[in-house]
Design an enzyme around this catalytic site. Structure first.
Site, PDB file in Angstrom:
ATOM      1  N   ASP A 225       0.857  -1.188   0.000  1.00 32.75           N
ATOM      2  CA  ASP A 225       0.000   0.000   0.000  1.00 32.75           C
ATOM      3  C   ASP A 225       0.893   1.238   0.000  1.00 32.75           C
ATOM      4  O   ASP A 225       1.995   1.193  -0.556  1.00 32.75           O
ATOM      5  CB  ASP A 225      -0.964  -0.063   1.197  1.00 32.75           C
ATOM      6  N   HIS A 248       2.100   2.076  -3.264  1.00 25.90           N
ATOM      7  CA  HIS A 248       1.202   3.101  -3.812  1.00 25.90           C
ATOM      8  C   HIS A 248       1.774   4.512  -3.738  1.00 25.90           C
ATOM      9  O   HIS A 248       1.065   5.489  -3.964  1.00 25.90           O
ATOM     10  CB  HIS A 248      -0.158   3.036  -3.115  1.00 25.90           C
TER      11      HIS A 248
END
Ligand SMILES: *[C@@H]1O[C@H](CO)[C@@H](O)[C@H](O)[C@H]1NC(C)=O
Length: 399
Positions: A225, A248
């Protein structure tokens, strides 16, 4: 004779004085002395807590030492500082770790706890070296099946604390976030290494909430993430020389979930590298009513290597497009500088400013940005954004 005696006695006297001074100054607590087992199979939590309580009770600076080996911490543990009846007297506690703290392989052991290893209301704590291995894989597998699974624990959570140093710590395969700083003041994380697979869910590298004066230096974050995520209420952050990927990217947000929400301000992110990440530098806000804001942010000297969204403001954030709020974001985004951001985009639109009519983005500046889509120029897209661009190469700006 007398002179001779003086010259030989005085150094000896000094030696003993120093020895006494040194031993009075720092107390060391080796977890093995309190029953910790370095075999990775026998619970060591109580030994760590004993060492912590002794370190806390020491009126001098204290060192907790964790030798090489694997130490099972089989359930969530809290190292508490100033509680009502448990006041840490120590002026400073350093935890020197040569070994690895490991969670049980069965995810239920820590999966319903908020945090696996928690520090609460501590002051002047340094964590140096060592590895935290939360063994998150079975929980990620559960989450991608039809079974109901626990939410998962953050590996290392530091709450309501100040003057924290985290040095050369390695975090492997967290169930949820790797490191969380919540309501902390003055923290320095350096040489941190975070490792989890690109497809591990919600395994943010470093997550910050309501903290101020946090510095992240010289760190490498590979995870599933956000590399670093900056939630509501953070200010005076300095992030430098961080390498992200997979993951991310570095995100401010998501913000604007709550109507009453503290803003994010004075954030510097410089000399970062993003390798194959979903985003580079991102600001994301939910399309909901909120009095939150983002202001005075600098993204400087970033290298993008095949990044899907190198520069993005997403004021309609809604991951997976499920149950989206569908209001208009009211989070005000202003004074954001992107300077010397260069490299390659994995998509044609390398710069995306998707702001909203309710609160347009303002004071957005692109300076010396050079992004390419393969060998072609990259594109940009703008909605409800005001700002200026200068010194651009490799793409045309919509600003
Ligand atoms: C902004 O944050 C930096 C630390 O990152 C700090 O040194 C500086 O004083 C802050 N500026 C303001 C105006 O608060």
């Amino acid at each position: 004779m007398f002179i001779k005696l003086i010259t030989s006695v005085v150094p000896v006297l000094f030696f003993f004085l120093q020895l006494q001074y040194a031993s009075a100054k720092v107390a060391t607590y080796n977890v093995l002395s309190y029953g910790a087992k370095a075999n990775g199979r026998l619970e060591s939590k109580n030994a760590f807590l004993k060492a912590w309580n002794l370190a806390c009770a020491s009126t001098n600076p204290a060192i907790i030492y964790v030798p090489t080996g694997r130490y099972l911490i089989a359930s969530a543990v809290t190292f508490a500082g100033a509680y009502l009846f448990n006041t840490c007297k120590s002026k400073a506690i350093t935890i020197n770790i040569d070994g690895t703290l490991v969670a049980p392989s069965s995810y239920n052991a820590i999966g319903n706890a908020e945090v696996w290893i928690k520090f609460h209301r501590v002051n002047r704590v340094t964590i140096s070296g060592g590895t935290l291995d939360a063994q998150g894989a079975p929980l990620w597998a559960c989450k991608s099946s039809v079974k109901t699974c626990p939410k998962g624990a953050t590996t290392l959570g530091i709450y309501h604390s100040q003057n924290i140093v985290i040095n050369r710590l390695r975090s492997l395969n967290s169930q949820m976030f790797h490191i969380l700083l919540y309501a902390c003041n003055n923290a320095k994380l350096q040489g941190v290494s975070i490792v989890a697979p690109g497809l591990s869910p919600n395994t943010d590298g470093i997550h910050l909430i309501s903290s101020t004066g946090v510095t992240v230096l010289n760190s490498k974050i590979a995870t599933g993430d956000d590399c670093i995520s900056i939630g509501p209420g953070n200010s005076n952050l300095w992030i430098e020389k961080v390498v992200c990927g997979p993951g991310h990217g570095i995100s401010i947000g998501s913000l604007g979930w709550d109507l009453q929400e503290p803003g994010v301000q004075n954030v510097t992110v410089k000399s970062t590298t993003f390798i194959g990440t979903q985003n580079g530098v991102r600001i994301k806000t939910w399309a909901r009513r909120s009095n939150g804001f983002v202001k005075n942010v600098v993204f400087q000297h970033s290298t993008m290597v095949n990044v899907q969204n190198p520069i993005i403001i997403d004021a309609n954030y809604c991951p997976n497009n499920a149950n989206c709020p569908n209001h208009v974001s009211r989070v005000k985004i202003s004074n954001v500088v992107y300077e010397d951001v260069h490299g390659t985009s994995a998509t044609r639109v390398a710069v995306k400013f998707d702001c909203t009519k309710g609160k347009p983005c303002s004071g957005i500046r692109l300076k010396d940005v050079n992004l390419k889509y393969g060998s072609q120029p990259a594109a940009s897209s703008c909605s409800y954004v005001a700002g200026v661009a200068s010194g651009l190469r490799g793409f045309t700006s919509c600003l």
